[in-house]
Write an enzyme that holds these catalytic residues in place. Structure first.
Site, PDB file in Angstrom:
ATOM      1  CD  GLU A  28      -6.894  -4.081  -2.822  1.00 32.82           C
ATOM      2  OE1 GLU A  28      -5.737  -4.428  -3.129  1.00 32.82           O
ATOM      3  OE2 GLU A  28      -7.164  -3.030  -2.205  1.00 32.82           O
ATOM      4  CG  ASN A  73      -3.816   0.181  -0.444  1.00 30.04           C
ATOM      5  OD1 ASN A  73      -3.149  -0.259   0.487  1.00 30.04           O
ATOM      6  ND2 ASN A  73      -3.264   0.657  -1.557  1.00 30.04           N
ATOM      7  CG  ASN A 173      -3.568  -3.902   3.359  1.00 28.01           C
ATOM      8  OD1 ASN A 173      -2.882  -4.871   3.042  1.00 28.01           O
ATOM      9  ND2 ASN A 173      -3.559  -2.767   2.665  1.00 28.01           N
ATOM     10  CD  GLU A 174       0.555  -2.282   1.897  1.00 34.77           C
ATOM     11  OE1 GLU A 174       0.225  -1.171   1.433  1.00 34.77           O
ATOM     12  OE2 GLU A 174       1.168  -3.141   1.229  1.00 34.77           O
ATOM     13  CE1 TYR A 245       2.447  -6.128  -5.060  1.00 32.83           C
ATOM     14  CE2 TYR A 245       2.559  -4.672  -3.164  1.00 32.83           C
ATOM     15  CZ  TYR A 245       1.876  -5.617  -3.912  1.00 32.83           C
ATOM     16  OH  TYR A 245       0.639  -6.047  -3.522  1.00 32.83           O
ATOM     17  CD  GLU A 293      -0.798  -6.425  -0.498  1.00 33.89           C
ATOM     18  OE1 GLU A 293      -0.272  -5.632  -1.306  1.00 33.89           O
ATOM     19  OE2 GLU A 293      -1.713  -6.109   0.273  1.00 33.89           O
ATOM     20  CD  GLN A 350      -4.709  -7.337  -5.965  1.00 35.44           C
ATOM     21  OE1 GLN A 350      -5.819  -7.558  -6.427  1.00 35.44           O
ATOM     22  NE2 GLN A 350      -4.449  -6.205  -5.292  1.00 35.44           N
TER      23      GLN A 350
HETATM   24  O1  AHR Z   1      -1.830  -5.084  -4.290  1.00 28.43           O
HETATM   25  C1  AHR Z   1      -1.996  -3.725  -4.536  1.00 28.43           C
HETATM   26  C2  AHR Z   1      -1.871  -2.874  -3.280  1.00 28.43           C
HETATM   27  O2  AHR Z   1      -0.560  -2.927  -2.814  1.00 28.43           O
HETATM   28  C3  AHR Z   1      -2.671  -3.326  -2.089  1.00 28.43           C
HETATM   29  O3  AHR Z   1      -3.963  -2.854  -2.108  1.00 28.43           O
HETATM   30  C4  AHR Z   1      -1.915  -2.739  -0.942  1.00 28.43           C
HETATM   31  O4  AHR Z   1      -2.040  -3.493   0.236  1.00 28.43           O
HETATM   32  C5  AHR Z   1      -0.498  -2.646  -1.446  1.00 28.43           C
HETATM   33  O5  AHR Z   1       0.027  -1.393  -1.241  1.00 28.43           O
END
Ligand code: AHR
Length: 503
Positions: A28, A73, A173-174, A245, A293, A350
């Site tokens: 990113e 993001n 994205n999201e 995550y 992700e 990432q």
């Molecule tokens: O990977 C970090 C962030 O996590 C990304 O920008 C977003 O898509 C997610 O919330």
């Protein structure tokens, strides 16, 4: 007495062909992922385009098949046109998602060059936050149309005669998240994604599209978001995204290492929602999953709160990973392999500096975090067919989970290479487990290598000064007849590679 576990397999009992793109990653435009990570023109190791050769080498060893770009993001307020054409004319922008200055000295064409250098495909995300159909179809035209139109000729003017032919595109994205610039309701997103995807496929019918799922299973709108958005996007999209995550926030390592149970539930729920929509729509198409992700993300949270706004490439989300994080990452990869029939893409988020397996110093060296290794093992050795396992294991309970198996295994059969690879985790912190694998179809095979990662200190981490956590060769196994017995040491990640030998 040593705890025992059993795993039976049959080479005809196939979960699915493993799509190599499940070993993808993500870059990113944020923190030091691009600037100071993959791109640092003043670095002594920089090549003629400013890419760091040391980083290219570390990424190449991972054999990353696909890399998602440019966000995250960040993409929800990104004007892709800012990042193409003469660098002297590219604008410096306030990048709102991460509150930094984006210089745009790196953009789409540079990323495509970089991806080619590391042998990866590109997964391109479009902005469905502040923009929509028009910017999206123009970007597809810029990247994929051969010549003879406004945007394809612009690409040629910018020095790229041949089309990039980017196959995989994320529809935003999201978009469910309130942190997103241009957050949408499920209906707003579903309509916009469907119409953008339609226009994009009209420019290039060969592309594949990923529609946004929830930004995590903990979202209040999950899984209604999936059900409502797919009403609109089911026909146009080929994949739905999942993001998750993990973090050991309460310092309860046993509970943390059990959190793949939650992941399993998440995958099963999204699969069910997709199949419900398939039935409702009388569709012949099965929606595949793109887990684009995933990672551990929590170590850097406090440091990030202290960062001043509007810096260029500050050290954001620079988690330093330890032994237990490597175990969890291994467990996540095992979970993906067990869903190889539906998960066709996945991106470790990432790749460099930002919650990443690779860390660089600006102007200095680069090194491998603990999580580099299980990711590399899976990517390099986990190609082929994922096999079903019938497993029994002792179980335990934690704060959030019950009946957690001590051990978890995924088995990959590569028929062409005549290789069988077992990825195995013992997530129990106190006890070793002697695991018996019944490999009745694999007569004539021998163990080629047993790799183990473990460390009595679960918080042990690597740094530029050395690696406290790395795989070592072990021989904690016996292989008699077709029964392989492996001692899976407490809190360990194991890779057992078997090969057919000519007698
Ligand atoms: O990977 C970090 C962030 O996590 C990304 O920008 C977003 O898509 C997610 O919330």
């Amino acid at each position: 007495m040593t705890k025992q576990a059993n795993v039976m397999l049959d080479k005809r009992a196939v979960i699915g062909e493993i799509d190599e793109r499940i070993y993808g990653s993500f870059i990113e435009h944020m923190g030091r992922a691009v600037y100071g990570g993959i791109f640092e023109p003043d670095h002594p190791e920089a090549d003629e385009q400013g890419f760091r050769r040391d980083v290219i080498s570390l990424i190449s060893d991972l054999q990353v098949p696909i890399i998602r770009y440019p966000g995250g993001n960040m993409v929800s307020a990104y004007n892709w046109e800012d990042g193409v054409g003469p660098k002297s004319e590219r604008p410096r922008r306030l990048e709102l998602a991460w509150q930094v200055i984006e210089t745009n000295q790196f953009g789409t064409n540079e990323f495509v060059d970089f991806a080619n250098k590391v042998g990866s495909e590109v997964m391109m995300a479009i902005n469905l936050g502040t923009r929509g159909i028009d910017a999206a179809r123009n970007l597809v035209e810029y990247c994929n149309h051969p010549a003879g139109s406004y945007w394809s000729d612009k690409r040629r003017e910018h020095g790229y005669e041949a089309a990039h032919n980017i196959k995989t595109w994320c529809l935003g994205n999201e978009m469910d998240g309130d942190w997103q610039i241009g957050q949408k309701t499920a209906v707003e997103y579903g309509r916009l994604a469907a119409e953008s995807g339609k226009a994009m496929k009209q420019v290039d019918p060969s592309i594949e599209l990923v529609t946004c799922g929830s930004s995590g299973s903990g979202m209040a709108t999950f899984p209604e978001w999936e059900a409502v958005t797919l009403e609109h996007t089911y026909e146009i999209a080929d994949y739905i995204s999942l993001h998750q995550y993990f973090g050991n926030r309460d310092n309860d390592s046993q509970n943390y290492l059990a959190s793949t149970m939650e992941l399993e539930h998440f995958i099963n729920t999204v699969t069910s929602v997709c199949d419900y929509l398939k039935a409702k729509k009388r569709s012949k198409k099965t929606m595949m999953l793109s887990f684009d992700e995933w990672n551990v993300w929590y170590h850097s949270n406090e440091d990030d709160k202290k960062l001043e706004r509007w810096q260029t490439a500050p050290p954001q989300l620079e988690d330093r990973y330890n032994m237990e994080d490597a175990l969890l990452v291994g467990g996540i990869l095992i979970t993906f392999l067990k869903h190889a029939d539906r998960i066709k893409m996945a991106c470790l988020a990432q790749l460099v500096n930002v919650i990443a397996p690779i860390v660089t110093e600006n102007g200095g060296g680069s090194w491998k975090q603990t999580i580099y290794y299980p990711y590399m093992h899976a990517s390099v050795y986990g190609r082929g067919t994922s096999l079903h396992t019938v497993a029994t294991s002792p179980k335990f309970d934690t704060k959030d989970f019950t009946d957690v198996p001590y051990t978890d295994s995924a088995v990959v059969y590569n028929e062409e290479q005549e290789e069988l690879t077992i990825f195995a985790l013992n997530r129990h912190l106190e006890e070793d487990v002697l695991t018996h694998y019944s490999l009745q179809d694999f007569e004539g095979y021998e163990v080629h290598e047993h790799l183990v990662m473990s460390n009595p200190d679960l918080k042990a981490a690597n740094s530029i000064n050395g690696e406290k956590v790395k795989p070592v060769k072990a021989s904690d196994y016996t292989f008699e007849g077709t029964t392989l017995q492996v001692k899976l040491a407490k809190a360990s990640w194991n890779v057992v590679r078997l090969r057919r030998v000519e007698k």
